[in-house]
Design an enzyme around this catalytic site. Structure first.
Site, PDB file in Angstrom:
ATOM      1  N   GLN B 255       0.832  -1.197   0.000  1.00 28.45           N
ATOM      2  CA  GLN B 255       0.000   0.000   0.000  1.00 28.45           C
ATOM      3  C   GLN B 255       0.869   1.250   0.000  1.00 28.45           C
ATOM      4  OE1 GLN B 255      -3.268  -0.298  -0.336  1.00 28.45           O
ATOM      5  NE2 GLN B 255      -3.073   1.878  -0.806  1.00 28.45           N
ATOM      6  N   HIS B 258       2.304   2.999  -3.149  1.00 28.37           N
ATOM      7  CA  HIS B 258       1.443   3.701  -4.120  1.00 28.37           C
ATOM      8  C   HIS B 258       1.776   5.180  -4.208  1.00 28.37           C
ATOM      9  CE1 HIS B 258      -1.343   0.998  -5.990  1.00 28.37           C
ATOM     10  NE2 HIS B 258      -1.680   0.431  -4.853  1.00 28.37           N
ATOM     11  N   GLU B 322     -10.473   1.481   2.525  1.00 29.36           N
ATOM     12  CA  GLU B 322     -10.642   0.974   1.157  1.00 29.36           C
ATOM     13  C   GLU B 322     -10.344  -0.539   1.144  1.00 29.36           C
ATOM     14  OE1 GLU B 322      -7.586   2.344  -1.435  1.00 29.36           O
ATOM     15  OE2 GLU B 322      -8.636   1.772  -3.267  1.00 29.36           O
ATOM     16  N   HIS B 323      -9.161  -0.921   1.610  1.00 25.91           N
ATOM     17  CA  HIS B 323      -8.776  -2.333   1.705  1.00 25.91           C
ATOM     18  C   HIS B 323      -8.698  -2.718   3.175  1.00 25.91           C
ATOM     19  CE1 HIS B 323      -6.696  -0.827  -2.009  1.00 25.91           C
ATOM     20  NE2 HIS B 323      -7.264  -1.908  -2.519  1.00 25.91           N
ATOM     21  N   ASP B 356      -5.968  -6.783  -6.342  1.00 22.70           N
ATOM     22  CA  ASP B 356      -5.592  -5.703  -7.260  1.00 22.70           C
ATOM     23  C   ASP B 356      -5.503  -6.202  -8.693  1.00 22.70           C
ATOM     24  OD1 ASP B 356      -5.414  -3.796  -5.301  1.00 22.70           O
ATOM     25  OD2 ASP B 356      -3.291  -4.133  -4.911  1.00 22.70           O
ATOM     26  N   HIS B 415     -54.009  14.512  -9.765  1.00 25.67           N
ATOM     27  CA  HIS B 415     -53.573  13.136  -9.505  1.00 25.67           C
ATOM     28  C   HIS B 415     -54.788  12.262  -9.186  1.00 25.67           C
ATOM     29  CE1 HIS B 415     -49.576  14.858  -9.310  1.00 25.67           C
ATOM     30  NE2 HIS B 415     -49.042  13.680  -9.089  1.00 25.67           N
TER      31      HIS B 415
END
Lengths: 430, 430
Positions: B255, B258, B322-323, B356, B415
């Site tokens: 991670q 990145h 996220e993960h 991934d 209506h």
């Protein structure tokens, strides 16, 4: 209504004829930002103060008490309660059917992939005030929230909240009802206060204050997600020569009475039908309580005369209406060629108002062309999807080398290494 | 990594420790708005000019020719092609399983309600450029688009586009590949040009230019919808004393590499494990090509020492990663208490990198806390739901009176009238 012959329009004229009027920006951005900032800083005290200023309501607390809820329920007619019960039954049945089944799949032996669902934890519902109590809005927003499994469901509506709204909210399982309206209600639900629960997502229609506040809190990661972008309500009717002009006129008017900015479109290959509808509109309009509003909306509305039903479908697909009514001899035959509509009403006995109230479908629908990409509101909007994966040693041996190569191709060494280390360990164990 | 003892933090300190750093706004709003305006006004000529200026690439056309695509494919190694094929197989299998079944239900006799699905007609995919070809991004975005049934799938990536990206895009059925990057690519797909297809929805990651452009076109109804809000990538690992410290260190680093803003969190009740991970990080870090990036990310990262796995789950739920990697003796036991994660990786043999690239799940996931309300990317993001209803006379007789009463309660006469007219006609027929 204006009448235009589709085949006498060139490309630009067609695009212009289908273009919705620009949304009024109303310059409320700064005012709404100010209200949000005040609510975040001042909590309950500010909320009570804003409610006094904007809603002219003196209240000492923001949340309805159990006694108030009970008393309101006792004041609602049994006949209305019965109608609400019928609607709740149908809406619950249709939304229950939307509960998704989780997916679990081995893409290879030892490579388990799962798709799971969870309810969004806390949701906030907004129900506009005004003279008419929007009990249908309460049902459409609250029923899927409860069925989806949201742990906390709260509702804001400006004071004084009509008894029927309070009754319906309570009946649909809303946990807390706050006497709050406008941008301050949205701010309170997005950020929380001493009394108001901070929610993860806000649902519901509103005026330009509410819409702008929803836009602002959705753009802030510390705020709240929202259901969908807002726009004026709209209907497009596809009809052939067999259709009942009175029915069509009634359907067009039930859209036109929503507001002067409501969009109303008729598409038909039958010029005689278009003329009969025009006459029926004049007759029916005269008797409506909201005649002035409907007249304004109709002035901006248009009938397109087209070649055939295939062309009518193409016009509808290009416009992407919120509501699409099909009154033709065989409406279901046209269904496969229809797309980009929020909700479709088939046949003479299916007026839009059944979907607005009680057929079971949700009346919260994408407007303003958003039906090209947005969905009609459903259980899915109150849940989120997430994935789970679990590999056995066998699974990692099967796909690990491919992962190593792909990671190396993307020059992500550590990604590769996370696999290589494990493969090395498995090799040693063997 | 910093180490914090969760139980020695008060409420505010806990919130602060879990808060993500503010997203850099970068003041690009005006620049991006200018690029978008220029693209809308100038079409292909402007796109070629911007590509010359920003990407230093001289091209005479924006779209790759069939010959260019074929030639690129011939230059890709067979070994890489095999890895891509394995990944495509798994991703296709998992995403095919997500094809939804339409719902059709009679909520009452004669009241047919349906939920149907349609593919979003035209979608645009963005694949960032740079030194590493992000073939996984191409697969994750294009495979569900094709499976969902989108009629046109186009892809933009800044020139020069790597052969592996071109090959993968072609293999995944992308209809057109444009040599366009940055805000101009997003503008081109949102509004179209002579060459570039105007799309309904744009998917894919990007730098701050791309992110800001996606935000702007999504806010414009004439622009395009987008997949989800963007933020830096992040992982949270829950581990107990039985976990392999080398594996955890490798996962944290995959991670951290990145970018310097990547978020990396370890939560464990075992202080000895935390110490072993720290040592393993030092060992592994030394050998990484992206050592500098990972070191910067780790400097901002944190290990939380907690009481037990239940508390670890609560911390993860509050952070909404996220993960989420779970390396405990019995990871599946913890699953029911985990929520608000984009994707969950269970057990020692399931590094994040398998998800991934090749397990089958999608790697496009909500970041920055959006996992509280947003879903991991799936087939559903390439489709929309809409409802259909069809009533028989019997159906309208059953629910019509309730609709009339509810419409009258909301003071929507037209209506009500749309139902009353029909009920009167049915009465006459009897």
């Amino acid at each position: 209504m204006k009448t235009l012959d589709w085949n006498q329009l060139n490309g630009q004229a067609r695009a212009d004829a289908l273009r919705r009027p620009a949304l009024e920006n109303s310059g409320r951005e700064a005012q709404v930002a100010d209200i949000i900032a005040r609510v975040r800083g001042g909590g309950d005290a500010t909320l009570l103060e804003l409610t006094r200023a904007f809603d002219k309501a003196e209240r000492s607390s923001l949340q309805l008490t159990e006694a108030e809820i009970k008393a309101a329920g006792q004041r609602v007619d049994q006949e209305l309660k019965d109608a609400i019960e019928l609607a709740i039954d149908n809406i619950s049945a249709f939304h229950s059917a939307q509960l998704p089944a989780p997916i679990s799949l081995d893409t290879r032996p030892g490579v388990r992939c799962e798709l799971r669902y969870q309810a969004i934890e806390k949701v906030g519902l907004y129900v506009p005030g005004g003279s008419a109590p929007l009990v249908s809005t309460v049902m459409m927003l609250a029923i899927p929230a409860r069925l989806a499994g949201c742990e906390r469901v709260v509702l804001c509506s400006p004071p004084p909240i009509n008894d029927a709204i309070i009754y319906t909210a309570h009946r649909c399982g809303v946990d807390a009802i706050y006497t709050l309206g406008g941008a301050q209600a949205v701010a309170a639900m997005a950020y929380g206060s001493e009394t108001v629960t901070k929610v993860d997502k806000i649902f519901g229609p509103g005026n330009t204050w509410v819409t702008e506040a929803k836009r602002q809190v959705a753009a802030d990661v510390d705020g709240a997600a929202i259901d969908m972008p807002a726009g004026p309500s709209e209907v497009l009717v596809i009809a052939d020569g067999t259709a009942d002009a009175d029915f069509i006129a009634a359907d067009l008017l039930s859209q036109a009475e929503h507001g002067p900015d409501s969009q109303v479109i008729l598409v038909t290959p039958s010029r005689p039908l278009a003329e009969r509808v025009e006459q029926a509109l004049a007759r029916q309009l005269a008797q409506l309580s909201r005649k002035d509003i409907a007249t304004q909306a109709l002035a901006e509305s248009v009938t397109f005369i087209c070649d055939d039903l295939a062309q009518a479908a193409a016009i509808s697909n290009a416009y992407a209406p919120e509501h699409l009514i099909v009154q033709t001899a065989e409406p279901r035959l046209l269904l496969p060629s229809l797309r980009n509509a929020g909700s479709i009403f088939l046949g003479a006995w299916t007026p839009e108002s059944v979907g607005d109230y009680a057929s079971g479908t949700n009346h919260t629908l994408p407007t303003y062309g958003y039906a090209r990409t947005y969905s009609s509101l459903g259980l899915a909007d109150y849940q989120r999807r997430f994935t789970v994966q679990e590999l056995s040693p066998e699974g990692l041996l099967a796909i690990g080398p491919a992962v190593e190569l792909l990671a190396a191709t993307e020059t992500l060494d550590a990604h590769k290494n996370a696999v290589s280390l494990r493969l090395a360990k498995l090799e040693k164990q063997q």
